[in-house]
Scaffold this motif. Structure first.
Motif, PDB file in Angstrom:
ATOM      1  N   LEU A  67      99.028 -26.224  43.166  1.00  0.00           N
ATOM      2  CA  LEU A  67      99.833 -25.124  42.637  1.00  0.00           C
ATOM      3  C   LEU A  67     100.876 -25.718  41.709  1.00  0.00           C
ATOM      4  O   LEU A  67     101.560 -26.684  42.061  1.00  0.00           O
ATOM      5  CB  LEU A  67     100.508 -24.376  43.785  1.00  0.00           C
ATOM      6  N   GLY A  68     101.008 -25.165  40.505  1.00  0.00           N
ATOM      7  CA  GLY A  68     101.953 -25.713  39.546  1.00  0.00           C
ATOM      8  C   GLY A  68     102.505 -24.671  38.606  1.00  0.00           C
ATOM      9  O   GLY A  68     102.019 -23.543  38.540  1.00  0.00           O
ATOM     10  N   GLU A  69     103.514 -25.078  37.858  1.00  0.00           N
ATOM     11  CA  GLU A  69     104.201 -24.168  36.944  1.00  0.00           C
ATOM     12  C   GLU A  69     103.658 -24.203  35.531  1.00  0.00           C
ATOM     13  O   GLU A  69     104.036 -23.371  34.707  1.00  0.00           O
ATOM     14  CB  GLU A  69     105.699 -24.485  36.943  1.00  0.00           C
ATOM     15  N   SER A  70     102.797 -25.150  35.219  1.00  0.00           N
ATOM     16  CA  SER A  70     102.229 -25.221  33.871  1.00  0.00           C
ATOM     17  C   SER A  70     100.762 -25.615  33.950  1.00  0.00           C
ATOM     18  O   SER A  70     100.357 -26.363  34.852  1.00  0.00           O
ATOM     19  CB  SER A  70     102.995 -26.226  33.009  1.00  0.00           C
ATOM     20  N   LEU A  71      99.991 -25.109  33.024  1.00  0.00           N
ATOM     21  CA  LEU A  71      98.556 -25.374  32.973  1.00  0.00           C
ATOM     22  C   LEU A  71      98.289 -26.431  31.908  1.00  0.00           C
ATOM     23  O   LEU A  71      98.663 -26.266  30.748  1.00  0.00           O
ATOM     24  CB  LEU A  71      97.801 -24.084  32.638  1.00  0.00           C
ATOM     25  N   SER A  72      97.653 -27.512  32.311  1.00  0.00           N
ATOM     26  CA  SER A  72      97.366 -28.597  31.382  1.00  0.00           C
ATOM     27  C   SER A  72      96.159 -29.370  31.881  1.00  0.00           C
ATOM     28  O   SER A  72      95.683 -29.174  33.010  1.00  0.00           O
ATOM     29  CB  SER A  72      98.567 -29.550  31.272  1.00  0.00           C
TER      30      SER A  72
ATOM     31  N   LEU B  37      95.916 -12.429  50.992  1.00  0.00           N
ATOM     32  CA  LEU B  37      97.215 -13.091  51.136  1.00  0.00           C
ATOM     33  C   LEU B  37      98.285 -12.545  50.206  1.00  0.00           C
ATOM     34  O   LEU B  37      99.422 -12.316  50.623  1.00  0.00           O
ATOM     35  CB  LEU B  37      97.065 -14.597  50.904  1.00  0.00           C
ATOM     36  N   LEU B  38      97.935 -12.328  48.954  1.00  0.00           N
ATOM     37  CA  LEU B  38      98.962 -12.072  47.940  1.00  0.00           C
ATOM     38  C   LEU B  38      99.194 -10.603  47.633  1.00  0.00           C
ATOM     39  O   LEU B  38     100.258 -10.245  47.129  1.00  0.00           O
ATOM     40  CB  LEU B  38      98.584 -12.801  46.636  1.00  0.00           C
ATOM     41  N   HIS B  39      98.213  -9.749  47.898  1.00  0.00           N
ATOM     42  CA  HIS B  39      98.343  -8.332  47.555  1.00  0.00           C
ATOM     43  C   HIS B  39      99.509  -7.690  48.310  1.00  0.00           C
ATOM     44  O   HIS B  39      99.627  -7.833  49.528  1.00  0.00           O
ATOM     45  CB  HIS B  39      97.048  -7.599  47.883  1.00  0.00           C
ATOM     46  N   ALA B  40     100.376  -7.000  47.596  1.00  0.00           N
ATOM     47  CA  ALA B  40     101.514  -6.279  48.175  1.00  0.00           C
ATOM     48  C   ALA B  40     102.485  -7.201  48.904  1.00  0.00           C
ATOM     49  O   ALA B  40     103.233  -6.771  49.777  1.00  0.00           O
ATOM     50  CB  ALA B  40     101.036  -5.168  49.106  1.00  0.00           C
ATOM     51  N   THR B  41     102.471  -8.497  48.533  1.00  0.00           N
ATOM     52  CA  THR B  41     103.397  -9.457  49.134  1.00  0.00           C
ATOM     53  C   THR B  41     104.156 -10.157  48.016  1.00  0.00           C
ATOM     54  O   THR B  41     103.553 -10.587  47.031  1.00  0.00           O
ATOM     55  CB  THR B  41     102.643 -10.506  49.970  1.00  0.00           C
TER      56      THR B  41
ATOM     57  N   LEU C 160     105.585 -20.030  48.282  1.00  0.00           N
ATOM     58  CA  LEU C 160     104.212 -19.678  47.925  1.00  0.00           C
ATOM     59  C   LEU C 160     103.245 -20.802  48.291  1.00  0.00           C
ATOM     60  O   LEU C 160     102.167 -20.554  48.841  1.00  0.00           O
ATOM     61  CB  LEU C 160     104.127 -19.373  46.430  1.00  0.00           C
ATOM     62  N   ARG C 161     103.621 -22.031  47.989  1.00  0.00           N
ATOM     63  CA  ARG C 161     102.771 -23.180  48.309  1.00  0.00           C
ATOM     64  C   ARG C 161     102.520 -23.279  49.820  1.00  0.00           C
ATOM     65  O   ARG C 161     101.402 -23.562  50.255  1.00  0.00           O
ATOM     66  CB  ARG C 161     103.409 -24.466  47.791  1.00  0.00           C
ATOM     67  N   LYS C 162     103.547 -23.037  50.604  1.00  0.00           N
ATOM     68  CA  LYS C 162     103.418 -23.093  52.061  1.00  0.00           C
ATOM     69  C   LYS C 162     102.397 -22.073  52.555  1.00  0.00           C
ATOM     70  O   LYS C 162     101.548 -22.383  53.408  1.00  0.00           O
ATOM     71  CB  LYS C 162     104.776 -22.847  52.714  1.00  0.00           C
ATOM     72  N   HIS C 163     102.460 -20.848  52.037  1.00  0.00           N
ATOM     73  CA  HIS C 163     101.548 -19.796  52.485  1.00  0.00           C
ATOM     74  C   HIS C 163     100.117 -20.048  52.003  1.00  0.00           C
ATOM     75  O   HIS C 163      99.157 -19.772  52.732  1.00  0.00           O
ATOM     76  CB  HIS C 163     102.052 -18.434  52.011  1.00  0.00           C
ATOM     77  N   ILE C 164      99.961 -20.557  50.787  1.00  0.00           N
ATOM     78  CA  ILE C 164      98.622 -20.862  50.288  1.00  0.00           C
ATOM     79  C   ILE C 164      98.007 -22.003  51.090  1.00  0.00           C
ATOM     80  O   ILE C 164      96.816 -21.969  51.430  1.00  0.00           O
ATOM     81  CB  ILE C 164      98.659 -21.196  48.783  1.00  0.00           C
TER      82      ILE C 164
ATOM     83  N   TYR D 283      91.022 -20.064  55.723  1.00  0.00           N
ATOM     84  CA  TYR D 283      89.817 -19.904  54.916  1.00  0.00           C
ATOM     85  C   TYR D 283      88.747 -20.947  55.252  1.00  0.00           C
ATOM     86  O   TYR D 283      87.578 -20.603  55.473  1.00  0.00           O
ATOM     87  CB  TYR D 283      90.164 -19.979  53.432  1.00  0.00           C
ATOM     88  N   ASN D 284      89.117 -22.209  55.287  1.00  0.00           N
ATOM     89  CA  ASN D 284      88.139 -23.266  55.561  1.00  0.00           C
ATOM     90  C   ASN D 284      87.713 -23.332  57.024  1.00  0.00           C
ATOM     91  O   ASN D 284      86.580 -23.710  57.321  1.00  0.00           O
ATOM     92  CB  ASN D 284      88.709 -24.636  55.161  1.00  0.00           C
ATOM     93  N   SER D 285      88.620 -22.974  57.913  1.00  0.00           N
ATOM     94  CA  SER D 285      88.382 -23.251  59.324  1.00  0.00           C
ATOM     95  C   SER D 285      88.137 -22.028  60.204  1.00  0.00           C
ATOM     96  O   SER D 285      87.565 -22.161  61.287  1.00  0.00           O
ATOM     97  CB  SER D 285      89.571 -24.030  59.910  1.00  0.00           C
ATOM     98  N   CYS D 286      88.535 -20.843  59.752  1.00  0.00           N
ATOM     99  CA  CYS D 286      88.426 -19.650  60.610  1.00  0.00           C
ATOM    100  C   CYS D 286      87.676 -18.491  59.971  1.00  0.00           C
ATOM    101  O   CYS D 286      87.056 -17.697  60.692  1.00  0.00           O
ATOM    102  CB  CYS D 286      89.821 -19.165  61.013  1.00  0.00           C
ATOM    103  N   ARG D 287      87.729 -18.354  58.663  1.00  0.00           N
ATOM    104  CA  ARG D 287      87.149 -17.180  58.013  1.00  0.00           C
ATOM    105  C   ARG D 287      85.627 -17.289  57.945  1.00  0.00           C
ATOM    106  O   ARG D 287      85.087 -18.263  57.420  1.00  0.00           O
ATOM    107  CB  ARG D 287      87.720 -17.005  56.605  1.00  0.00           C
ATOM    108  N   LEU D 288      84.935 -16.280  58.476  1.00  0.00           N
ATOM    109  CA  LEU D 288      83.484 -16.266  58.480  1.00  0.00           C
ATOM    110  C   LEU D 288      82.954 -15.808  57.125  1.00  0.00           C
ATOM    111  O   LEU D 288      83.474 -14.858  56.543  1.00  0.00           O
ATOM    112  CB  LEU D 288      82.964 -15.346  59.584  1.00  0.00           C
TER     113      LEU D 288
END
Length: 202
Positions: A80-85, A157-161, A169-173, A181-186
């Protein structure tokens, strides 16, 4: 499930996926979509896919880059970052190489963004002897698996939050990707198993 949701007055979260607009660079070569003729992966580290999306943070946008293993749909690196490069995308990819150490016959698929066509990124891929595949012009569905992940992330995660700081944001992602996502979501495409279960991890 649909019936119960109607009875309880519930609606599924739906998030719009925002596509970034990148400046065209004719001097940076675009590549064919080699996935079209490739066999479906039957093990980890055969096919990877990557992309970057916008996330709104207050009155500005920040960027999330991910690398996904197309065999298990596991997110193997993210940033996660503030600029795209090119450096931003390359750092995410370098982290994936470090953690997974794939063989030299890896197929790596992306869109045609300049951060992936950049000379620095191409040099890193050549260093690891990776075959780089790109979307056909105007065909974002060529990278459907990562697009699906972004839509899921934004809907769940992000909708209406609202998040105030990049750190928050980084902590929640991080918790969503690594703790859910990797470990619990079917995943229906994995026979209703998680990416880690599909890889035989844990």
């Amino acid at each position: 499930m649909a019936r119960l949701m109607r009875e309880w007055g519930m609606k599924a979260r739906v998030a719009r996926v925002y596509r970034r607009m990148t400046k065209r660079r004719d001097d940076l070569k675009a590549l064919p979509n080699y996935r079209l003729d490739a066999e479906k992966p039957d093990a980890v580290n055969q096919h990877w896919s990557s992309d970057v999306t916008y996330i709104k943070l207050g009155k500005r946008y920040v960027f999330l880059a991910v690398v996904l293993d197309l065999f298990s749909r596991r997110i193997i690196s993210w940033r996660l970052g503030e600029s795209l490069s090119a450096d931003f995308a390359r750092a995410t990819l370098r982290e994936a190489f470090t953690s997974r150490q794939p063989a030299s016959d890896l197929l790596f698929h992306t869109d045609r963004g300049i951060e992936y066509r950049a000379h620095k990124t191409q040099a890193l891929l050549k260093q690891h002897r990776v075959r780089h595949s790109m979307n056909r012009p105007g065909q974002c569905t060529d990278n459907a698996e990562v697009e699906s992940f972004f839509k899921t992330l934004k809907g769940e995660l992000l909708h209406a939050t609202s998040f105030v700081t990049l750190r928050q944001l980084r902590k929640h992602i991080k918790h969503y990707i690594e703790g859910f996502y990797n470990s619990c979501r079917l995943h229906s495409g994995l026979g209703y198993r998680t990416p880690l279960e599909f890889e035989g991890v844990g």
